[in-house]
Design a protein around this motif. Structure first.
Motif, PDB file in Angstrom:
ATOM      1  N   GLN A 334      53.477  92.901  23.303  1.00 49.90           N
ATOM      2  CA  GLN A 334      53.962  91.336  22.980  1.00 49.90           C
ATOM      3  C   GLN A 334      54.506  90.851  24.461  1.00 49.90           C
ATOM      4  O   GLN A 334      54.755  89.766  24.398  1.00 49.90           O
ATOM      5  CB  GLN A 334      55.086  91.527  22.101  1.00 49.90           C
ATOM      6  CG  GLN A 334      54.517  91.912  20.468  1.00 49.90           C
ATOM      7  CD  GLN A 334      55.698  91.851  19.683  1.00 49.90           C
ATOM      8  OE1 GLN A 334      56.679  91.158  19.531  1.00 49.90           O
ATOM      9  NE2 GLN A 334      55.267  92.347  18.208  1.00 49.90           N
ATOM     10  N   GLU A 336      53.605  89.168  27.537  1.00 47.54           N
ATOM     11  CA  GLU A 336      52.627  88.490  28.218  1.00 47.54           C
ATOM     12  C   GLU A 336      52.270  88.885  29.829  1.00 47.54           C
ATOM     13  O   GLU A 336      51.317  88.957  30.031  1.00 47.54           O
ATOM     14  CB  GLU A 336      52.944  86.892  28.029  1.00 47.54           C
ATOM     15  CG  GLU A 336      53.017  86.428  26.625  1.00 47.54           C
ATOM     16  CD  GLU A 336      53.232  84.960  26.612  1.00 47.54           C
ATOM     17  OE1 GLU A 336      52.962  84.329  27.642  1.00 47.54           O
ATOM     18  OE2 GLU A 336      53.531  84.426  25.641  1.00 47.54           O
ATOM     19  N   TYR A 337      53.406  88.922  30.510  1.00 48.45           N
ATOM     20  CA  TYR A 337      52.999  89.205  31.798  1.00 48.45           C
ATOM     21  C   TYR A 337      52.973  90.893  31.995  1.00 48.45           C
ATOM     22  O   TYR A 337      53.959  91.587  31.809  1.00 48.45           O
ATOM     23  CB  TYR A 337      54.343  88.782  32.521  1.00 48.45           C
ATOM     24  CG  TYR A 337      54.168  88.761  33.954  1.00 48.45           C
ATOM     25  CD1 TYR A 337      53.226  88.571  34.649  1.00 48.45           C
ATOM     26  CD2 TYR A 337      55.357  89.414  35.003  1.00 48.45           C
ATOM     27  CE1 TYR A 337      52.929  88.500  36.273  1.00 48.45           C
ATOM     28  CE2 TYR A 337      54.944  89.520  36.195  1.00 48.45           C
ATOM     29  CZ  TYR A 337      53.857  89.186  36.780  1.00 48.45           C
ATOM     30  OH  TYR A 337      53.602  89.148  38.323  1.00 48.45           O
ATOM     31  N   ASP A 355      60.079  90.430  28.332  1.00 44.63           N
ATOM     32  CA  ASP A 355      59.122  89.185  28.870  1.00 44.63           C
ATOM     33  C   ASP A 355      59.675  88.656  29.924  1.00 44.63           C
ATOM     34  O   ASP A 355      61.021  88.531  30.214  1.00 44.63           O
ATOM     35  CB  ASP A 355      58.688  88.348  27.547  1.00 44.63           C
ATOM     36  CG  ASP A 355      57.152  88.199  27.940  1.00 44.63           C
ATOM     37  OD1 ASP A 355      56.829  87.943  28.779  1.00 44.63           O
ATOM     38  OD2 ASP A 355      56.598  87.848  26.702  1.00 44.63           O
TER      39      ASP A 355
END
Length: 400
Positions: A334, A336-337, A355
């Protein structure tokens, strides 16, 4: 009553006494506290010695050592120091589980001020590599909790654990049925800290003299042995040992497992783990006691004040990076980066990360962005980023 409970009780009595003495005024109490603790302040008073920048940290397994390594990486970058990093053949560790050799160090990271990646400790090689005034530190964790974490983390990589079909109870019921000292990753299955320190993990449990030898050798080489369960108190001692500022020891926890990946230990299981890992237990018991002795010498009121000031510094850091709230753990999938996704050892255990801070998507300057990003960057990615930046600096300084 445990040492920490006695210590905390003494702290409460001391603070109440100070309150009564000052007529109940908190501001006066803090002045009195500073008066009886003159060596302590939120930052180094003018005239004190400079920060010590040559540090060797033995990164032991499953002991909050990744959080400590991140702290050292960030300190090195802020102070333009060189961190010894593994050569490409060693990945992000110094060719562990082989005994450390200076040849494992990437040539672009020489000569170093700091070293903190996983290795199997070999004193002579470290002394050959590091400056003469290097301060050596390491960290230990309560053996039962550490072994449970090792079993969870490496259950698909350590042959001894795989042979027990991932059952901690089965392994501990008859460990010699599953354990093979000659297996490639057997160091995760018995006395892992002893092995990391360069010792003999399979030494006969009847040899008390060998255990004492290990304790004495660690005492001689390491100026500080931190304790994971008392991380903040350990950082108080570290800060004064190195003459660092509070901001230098602010951190967030890294490489954490989800609750579902943890095994609840019964007293019986804990006792079996300590018996099986008898050398690690001997080391932990000695240096846990040693830590609390050093804290008592510093003084309960002083330590309580230092821990409070550290947490204020951390709140200030969280305010700047996360809007004042602690960052939320996220499953790797989960996040994103991708540079912030922690390594997942297997499908049976989940390591969570963070995140990007919300603030960083709102036009932060690179000078504000980088420190917050590094604060939550996992070990493998941070090692690569640091090696890249140090290689650029190395090439620039060696241009004809």
């Amino acid at each position: 009553m445990s040492q920490k409970k006695i210590f905390l009780a003494f702290t409460v009595v001391t603070m109440v006494t100070l309150l009564l003495h000052s007529g109940g005024h908190w501001s006066r109490t803090m002045q009195d506290l500073h008066a009886i603790c003159p060596a302590l302040s939120s930052n180094r008073p003018a005239g004190l010695k400079m920060k010590h920048t040559n540090v060797a940290f033995l990164k032991t397994h499953k002991t909050a050592s990744t959080t400590m390594q991140n702290l050292l990486f960030r300190f090195a970058e802020r102070n333009n120091l060189t961190v010894a990093l593994p050569g490409r053949a060693c990945s992000h560790q110094f060719c562990y589980p082989r005994l450390f050799s200076a040849h494992f160090v990437h040539p672009h990271t020489l000569p170093p001020n700091i070293i903190s990646s996983h290795m199997r400790f070999r004193k002579a090689e470290l002394h050959r590599l590091m400056p003469n005034d290097t301060i050596y530190i390491t960290i230990l964790r309560e053996p039962a909790a550490m072994f449970e974490s090792l079993f969870s983390y490496y259950n698909q990589h350590c042959e001894s654990f795989k042979a027990a079909n991932g059952s901690l109870e089965s392994f501990l019921e008859q460990p010699w049925h599953y354990y093979r000292p000659q297996d490639k990753r057997s160091m995760y299955a018995r006395n892992t800290v002893t092995f990391d320190l360069g010792g003999d993990k399979d030494h006969a449990s009847t040899d008390a003299a060998y255990a004492q030898f290990l304790v004495d050798e660690v005492e001689r080489v390491f100026s500080l042995v931190m304790i994971a369960e008392h991380f903040d108190e350990s950082l108080v001692l570290l800060r004064h040992l190195l003459s660092w500022d509070l901001d230098d020891i602010a951190y967030v926890k890294l490489n954490m497992r989800t609750a579902s990946s943890k095994h609840q230990l019964t007293p019986g299981l804990s006792a079996k783990i300590r018996t099986w890992n008898w050398l690690d237990a001997r080391l932990y018991d000695h240096f846990n006691s040693s830590l609390w002795h050093r804290l008592s010498v510093l003084g309960p009121a002083c330590v309580a004040r230092e821990v409070r000031l550290l947490r204020v510094a951390q709140e200030r850091l969280l305010q700047s990076c996360f809007g004042g709230r602690s960052p939320l753990f996220r499953p790797a999938a989960q996040i994103e980066y991708k540079e912030l996704r922690p390594w997942q050892p297997s499908a049976k255990v989940e390591i969570v990360g963070y995140d990007l801070p919300t603030n960083l998507s709102r036009g932060f300057s690179s000078s504000a962005y980088e420190p917050c990003l590094k604060l939550i960057m996992p070990e493998v990615q941070y090692t690569k980023v640091l090696l890249r930046s140090q290689s650029i600096r190395y090439r620039q300084s060696h241009q004809p």
